[in-house]
Design an enzyme around this catalytic site. Structure first.
Site, PDB file in Angstrom:
ATOM      1  N   ASP A  10     -63.300 -38.493  78.605  1.00 43.14           N
ATOM      2  CA  ASP A  10     -62.236 -39.172  77.879  1.00 43.14           C
ATOM      3  C   ASP A  10     -60.930 -39.018  78.659  1.00 43.14           C
ATOM      4  O   ASP A  10     -60.805 -38.139  79.523  1.00 43.14           O
ATOM      5  CB  ASP A  10     -62.110 -38.543  76.484  1.00 43.14           C
ATOM      6  CG  ASP A  10     -60.940 -39.094  75.709  1.00 43.14           C
ATOM      7  OD1 ASP A  10     -60.868 -40.321  75.542  1.00 43.14           O
ATOM      8  OD2 ASP A  10     -60.084 -38.290  75.280  1.00 43.14           O
ATOM      9  N   ASP A  12     -57.078 -39.802  77.189  1.00 39.71           N
ATOM     10  CA  ASP A  12     -55.945 -39.290  76.406  1.00 39.71           C
ATOM     11  C   ASP A  12     -56.329 -38.042  75.619  1.00 39.71           C
ATOM     12  O   ASP A  12     -57.272 -38.047  74.833  1.00 39.71           O
ATOM     13  CB  ASP A  12     -55.433 -40.363  75.446  1.00 39.71           C
ATOM     14  CG  ASP A  12     -54.756 -41.504  76.172  1.00 39.71           C
ATOM     15  OD1 ASP A  12     -54.161 -41.256  77.230  1.00 39.71           O
ATOM     16  OD2 ASP A  12     -54.818 -42.649  75.685  1.00 39.71           O
ATOM     17  N   ASP A 172     -61.991 -34.925  73.358  1.00 44.58           N
ATOM     18  CA  ASP A 172     -61.098 -34.182  72.470  1.00 44.58           C
ATOM     19  C   ASP A 172     -60.995 -34.746  71.066  1.00 44.58           C
ATOM     20  O   ASP A 172     -60.434 -34.090  70.186  1.00 44.58           O
ATOM     21  CB  ASP A 172     -59.674 -34.158  73.071  1.00 44.58           C
ATOM     22  CG  ASP A 172     -58.942 -35.473  72.850  1.00 44.58           C
ATOM     23  OD1 ASP A 172     -57.883 -35.468  72.209  1.00 44.58           O
ATOM     24  OD2 ASP A 172     -59.446 -36.523  73.298  1.00 44.58           O
TER      25      ASP A 172
END
Length: 223
Positions: A10, A12, A172
């Site tokens: 991922d 961001d 996240d």
């Protein structure tokens, strides 16, 4: 120890911090990895492709939370989601909330919005419309219910001639959960959503980019 044949990461909150600043140590580490590194993001295709080029990883990208995939930098976007269903859901939300759209004209499979209203109330309002409302931690995304990063990862893995179970994934946010479900090994960085951590095989001691470096070290991918 799990030995992946590819990695999905991922952007961001994983490769970047809360201010969306890219961690340069993580970039340097990813460039040393000898297996395919695929960016999997909620962001749009042109952003993901530019990020992949600048970071120096594979030009295969998963975008819009799995609603769009692309296999070549100068190729064509493959759209896996129905944006019109998402637009219909937005029309419902606009009757109850002040909705601010983000990157609307560039998104091909979903609708992205500012995190400015109660997501749980919004989910109740659009229940049964064939869509889902996901919080990436940076924006809200209305997605086709048939779309996820996990399904996109399976799609990409098949094209690459491997299984999604041979991927390690690093993320996240709750929009990474489906990717963790289908991958062989899931790693959540320290700042990850608590729900995602429940699905993780490993939670790194450090947040965002520093956690990515720790994840790569744990997997034995840095020499």
């Amino acid at each position: 120890m799990f030995k992946p044949k590819a990695i999905a990461v991922d952007i961001d909150g994983t490769l970047t911090d809360r201010k969306r600043a890219l961690n340069c140590r993580a970039v340097e580490a990813l460039r040393k990895v000898k297996i395919p590194v695929i960016l999997a993001t909620g962001n749009i295709s042109c952003f993901a492709r530019a990020a992949a080029k600048l970071i120096g990883v594979s030009d295969v990208v998963i975008c819009e939370n799995g609603g769009v995939v692309r296999f070549e930098y100068d190729g064509e976007d493959i759209v896996l989601g129905d944006k019109e269903k998402c637009v219909e859901a937005v029309r419902v939300l606009e009757k109850h909330f002040e909705v601010e759209l983000l990157d609307f004209e560039y998104r091909k499979s979903e609708v992205c919005m500012r995190r400015s209203f109660d997501i749980n109330e919004a989910r109740k309002l659009i229940e049964g419309m064939g869509v889902k409302l996901v919080d990436s931690g940076f924006a809200y995304h209305i997605m086709d219910a048939d779309v996820s990063k996990g399904k996109a990862l399976k799609f990409v893995a098949e094209r690459l001639g491997i299984s999604s179970a041979e991927f390690a994934v690093i993320g996240d946010s709750e929009n990474d959960i489906d990717m963790f479900r289908v991958a062989g090994f899931g790693i959540a960085v320290a700042n990850a959503d608590e729900r995602l951590k429940e699905y993780a095989d490993l939670v790194t001691p450090s947040p965002d980019g520093e956690g990515v470096v720790e994840a790569l070290q744990f997997l034995g991918l840095l020499r």
